[in-house]
Motif scaffolding. Structure first.
Motif, PDB file in Angstrom:
ATOM      1  N   ALA A 102     -10.201  63.701  33.068  1.00 47.63           N
ATOM      2  CA  ALA A 102      -9.761  65.098  33.076  1.00 47.63           C
ATOM      3  C   ALA A 102      -9.451  65.560  34.503  1.00 47.63           C
ATOM      4  CB  ALA A 102     -10.823  65.994  32.443  1.00 47.63           C
ATOM      5  N   ILE A 103     -10.296  65.207  35.451  1.00 44.93           N
ATOM      6  CA  ILE A 103     -10.072  65.582  36.850  1.00 44.93           C
ATOM      7  C   ILE A 103      -8.774  64.963  37.357  1.00 44.93           C
ATOM      8  CG2 ILE A 103     -10.931  65.298  39.213  1.00 44.93           C
ATOM      9  CD1 ILE A 103     -13.778  65.437  37.946  1.00 44.93           C
ATOM     10  N   SER A 104      -8.585  63.697  37.083  1.00 43.67           N
ATOM     11  CA  SER A 104      -7.386  62.995  37.519  1.00 43.67           C
ATOM     12  C   SER A 104      -6.136  63.618  36.890  1.00 43.67           C
ATOM     13  CB  SER A 104      -7.486  61.517  37.141  1.00 43.67           C
ATOM     14  OG  SER A 104      -6.282  60.861  37.389  1.00 43.67           O
ATOM     15  N   PHE A 105      -6.238  63.964  35.628  1.00 45.12           N
ATOM     16  CA  PHE A 105      -5.096  64.534  34.921  1.00 45.12           C
ATOM     17  C   PHE A 105      -4.609  65.819  35.595  1.00 45.12           C
ATOM     18  CE2 PHE A 105      -3.403  67.519  31.831  1.00 45.12           C
ATOM     19  CZ  PHE A 105      -2.309  66.797  31.395  1.00 45.12           C
ATOM     20  N   PHE A 106      -5.530  66.688  35.984  1.00 48.36           N
ATOM     21  CA  PHE A 106      -5.144  67.980  36.552  1.00 48.36           C
ATOM     22  C   PHE A 106      -4.871  67.930  38.055  1.00 48.36           C
ATOM     23  CE2 PHE A 106      -7.039  69.545  32.577  1.00 48.36           C
ATOM     24  CZ  PHE A 106      -5.968  70.318  32.143  1.00 48.36           C
ATOM     25  N   SER A 107      -4.810  66.741  38.626  1.00 47.89           N
ATOM     26  CA  SER A 107      -4.513  66.652  40.062  1.00 47.89           C
ATOM     27  C   SER A 107      -3.050  66.976  40.366  1.00 47.89           C
ATOM     28  CB  SER A 107      -4.887  65.270  40.602  1.00 47.89           C
ATOM     29  OG  SER A 107      -4.082  64.281  39.997  1.00 47.89           O
ATOM     30  N   THR A 108      -2.161  66.791  39.410  1.00 47.10           N
ATOM     31  CA  THR A 108      -0.739  67.124  39.589  1.00 47.10           C
ATOM     32  C   THR A 108      -0.268  67.918  38.378  1.00 47.10           C
ATOM     33  OG1 THR A 108      -0.424  65.032  40.747  1.00 47.10           O
ATOM     34  CG2 THR A 108       1.551  66.186  40.012  1.00 47.10           C
ATOM     35  N   ILE A 109       0.140  69.154  38.625  1.00 47.02           N
ATOM     36  CA  ILE A 109       0.596  70.026  37.544  1.00 47.02           C
ATOM     37  C   ILE A 109       1.996  70.520  37.883  1.00 47.02           C
ATOM     38  CG2 ILE A 109       0.132  72.158  36.273  1.00 47.02           C
ATOM     39  CD1 ILE A 109      -2.807  71.840  37.165  1.00 47.02           C
ATOM     40  N   PRO A 110       2.962  70.354  36.981  1.00 47.53           N
ATOM     41  CA  PRO A 110       4.310  70.860  37.251  1.00 47.53           C
ATOM     42  C   PRO A 110       4.313  72.364  37.527  1.00 47.53           C
ATOM     43  CG  PRO A 110       4.328  69.401  35.355  1.00 47.53           C
ATOM     44  CD  PRO A 110       2.879  69.657  35.695  1.00 47.53           C
ATOM     45  N   ALA A 111       5.189  72.783  38.414  1.00 48.41           N
ATOM     46  CA  ALA A 111       5.266  74.184  38.842  1.00 48.41           C
ATOM     47  C   ALA A 111       5.524  75.148  37.687  1.00 48.41           C
ATOM     48  CB  ALA A 111       6.351  74.335  39.901  1.00 48.41           C
ATOM     49  N   GLU A 112       6.215  74.709  36.651  1.00 47.85           N
ATOM     50  CA  GLU A 112       6.502  75.596  35.514  1.00 47.85           C
ATOM     51  C   GLU A 112       5.222  76.179  34.919  1.00 47.85           C
ATOM     52  OE1 GLU A 112       9.929  72.590  35.422  1.00 47.85           O
ATOM     53  OE2 GLU A 112       7.823  72.580  35.943  1.00 47.85           O
ATOM     54  N   PHE A 113       4.110  75.461  35.039  1.00 51.37           N
ATOM     55  CA  PHE A 113       2.860  75.915  34.441  1.00 51.37           C
ATOM     56  C   PHE A 113       2.000  76.740  35.395  1.00 51.37           C
ATOM     57  CE2 PHE A 113       3.699  71.869  32.100  1.00 51.37           C
ATOM     58  CZ  PHE A 113       4.085  72.472  30.923  1.00 51.37           C
ATOM     59  N   THR A 114       2.398  76.830  36.651  1.00 53.68           N
ATOM     60  CA  THR A 114       1.555  77.522  37.632  1.00 53.68           C
ATOM     61  C   THR A 114       2.244  78.663  38.357  1.00 53.68           C
ATOM     62  OG1 THR A 114       2.168  75.943  39.357  1.00 53.68           O
ATOM     63  CG2 THR A 114       0.191  75.445  38.084  1.00 53.68           C
ATOM     64  N   ASP A 115       3.574  78.733  38.328  1.00 52.68           N
ATOM     65  CA  ASP A 115       4.296  79.682  39.175  1.00 52.68           C
ATOM     66  C   ASP A 115       4.726  80.979  38.510  1.00 52.68           C
ATOM     67  OD1 ASP A 115       4.006  77.916  41.205  1.00 52.68           O
ATOM     68  OD2 ASP A 115       6.063  77.189  41.189  1.00 52.68           O
ATOM     69  N   SER A 116       4.374  81.196  37.271  1.00 54.07           N
ATOM     70  CA  SER A 116       4.814  82.400  36.578  1.00 54.07           C
ATOM     71  C   SER A 116       3.790  83.514  36.764  1.00 54.07           C
ATOM     72  CB  SER A 116       4.992  82.097  35.097  1.00 54.07           C
ATOM     73  OG  SER A 116       5.578  83.200  34.467  1.00 54.07           O
ATOM     74  N   THR A 117       4.229  84.748  36.554  1.00 53.75           N
ATOM     75  CA  THR A 117       3.320  85.883  36.723  1.00 53.75           C
ATOM     76  C   THR A 117       2.697  86.356  35.411  1.00 53.75           C
ATOM     77  OG1 THR A 117       5.193  87.388  36.534  1.00 53.75           O
ATOM     78  CG2 THR A 117       4.532  86.721  38.761  1.00 53.75           C
ATOM     79  N   GLY A 118       3.128  85.834  34.311  1.00 49.77           N
ATOM     80  CA  GLY A 118       2.569  86.260  33.032  1.00 49.77           C
ATOM     81  C   GLY A 118       2.494  85.099  32.073  1.00 49.77           C
ATOM     82  N   PRO A 119       2.079  85.342  30.848  1.00 51.01           N
ATOM     83  CA  PRO A 119       2.024  84.273  29.852  1.00 51.01           C
ATOM     84  C   PRO A 119       3.410  83.678  29.624  1.00 51.01           C
ATOM     85  CG  PRO A 119       1.000  86.282  29.012  1.00 51.01           C
ATOM     86  CD  PRO A 119       1.653  86.622  30.304  1.00 51.01           C
ATOM     87  N   VAL A 120       3.457  82.371  29.459  1.00 47.92           N
ATOM     88  CA  VAL A 120       4.725  81.686  29.256  1.00 47.92           C
ATOM     89  C   VAL A 120       4.644  80.876  27.965  1.00 47.92           C
ATOM     90  CG1 VAL A 120       6.353  80.012  30.208  1.00 47.92           C
ATOM     91  CG2 VAL A 120       5.127  81.543  31.744  1.00 47.92           C
ATOM     92  N   ARG A 121       5.726  80.921  27.206  1.00 44.62           N
ATOM     93  CA  ARG A 121       5.822  80.162  25.955  1.00 44.62           C
ATOM     94  C   ARG A 121       6.959  79.158  26.128  1.00 44.62           C
ATOM     95  NH1 ARG A 121       4.602  81.857  20.432  1.00 44.62           N
ATOM     96  NH2 ARG A 121       5.919  80.711  19.011  1.00 44.62           N
ATOM     97  N   PHE A 122       6.647  77.899  25.911  1.00 47.14           N
ATOM     98  CA  PHE A 122       7.646  76.838  26.032  1.00 47.14           C
ATOM     99  C   PHE A 122       7.996  76.338  24.635  1.00 47.14           C
ATOM    100  CE2 PHE A 122       5.427  76.808  30.071  1.00 47.14           C
ATOM    101  CZ  PHE A 122       6.466  76.739  30.983  1.00 47.14           C
ATOM    102  N   GLY A 123       9.252  76.489  24.245  1.00 48.00           N
ATOM    103  CA  GLY A 123       9.689  76.029  22.934  1.00 48.00           C
ATOM    104  C   GLY A 123       9.172  76.930  21.836  1.00 48.00           C
TER     105      GLY A 123
END
Length: 182
Positions: free
Chosen positions: A97-118
């Motif tokens: 789990a720690i290794s998995f969250f070491s790299t997260i695409p910007a789409e999941f971290t750079d928004s100011t509110g809730p985001v829905r994909f698809g």
């Protein structure tokens, strides 16, 4: 000889007053760092058309000197810390789990509110939930796990789905089964 109560009071007050610092503490020029705000990752998968055990939620907390992974025993997305009752003690799962969250695409971290994909859970292909907080403010994402995204994002979504469905969920299900037997 007896000392009157008023005399004892005055004597004790004088003693206590002498212990109090008479001058204020001076600023020594050192800036004190605030306590480390832990990084908190809440993630889960849900399926709308199932009989039971439709939702699994996890909470990974990485602080300065501590890291832990918890699982929720609720059958809905758990967001509050007290909703997570199962501590995952398997160090191999924690490391994954720690290794998995070491790299997260910007789409999941750079928004100011809730985001829905698809269209998560529209055709009962399931939905992924991901909340990331590194500053005390959470960025919430709801993700359709079966869409094709740009390569880095697509890889992350597929791994997020896999780590839950194939690795963490079976472990938590076995813990729940063991708890029911006792």
């Amino acid at each position: 000889m007896r000392i009157p109560a008023i005399s004892c009071f005055i004597l004790l007050t004088g003693l206590l007053a002498s212990c109090v610092r008479s001058t204020p503490a001076s600023y020594d020029g050192e800036i004190k760092e605030p306590a480390v705000i832990p990084a908190v990752y809440v993630f889960g998968a849900s399926f709308g058309e199932c009989g039971s055990n439709c939702v699994h939620s996890y909470r990974l907390v990485k602080g300065g000197t501590y890291t832990y992974l918890l699982a929720s025993s609720l059958d809905h997305f758990a967001r509050e810390p007290d909703s997570f009752a199962i501590m995952i003690t398997d160090t191999n799962l924690l490391a994954k789990a720690i290794s998995f969250f070491s790299t997260i695409p910007a789409e999941f971290t750079d928004s100011t509110g809730p985001v829905r994909f698809g269209c998560p859970d529209c055709t009962d292909g399931g939905a992924l939930y991901l909340s990331i907080s590194k500053t005390g403010v959470a960025q919430e994402n709801v993700i359709d796990p079966h869409l094709e995204y740009r390569p880095a994002m697509d890889s992350f979504v597929k791994r997020l789905f896999y780590i839950q469905i194939e690795i963490l969920n079976p472990y938590v299900d076995s813990v729940k089964t063991t708890l029911k037997k006792t």
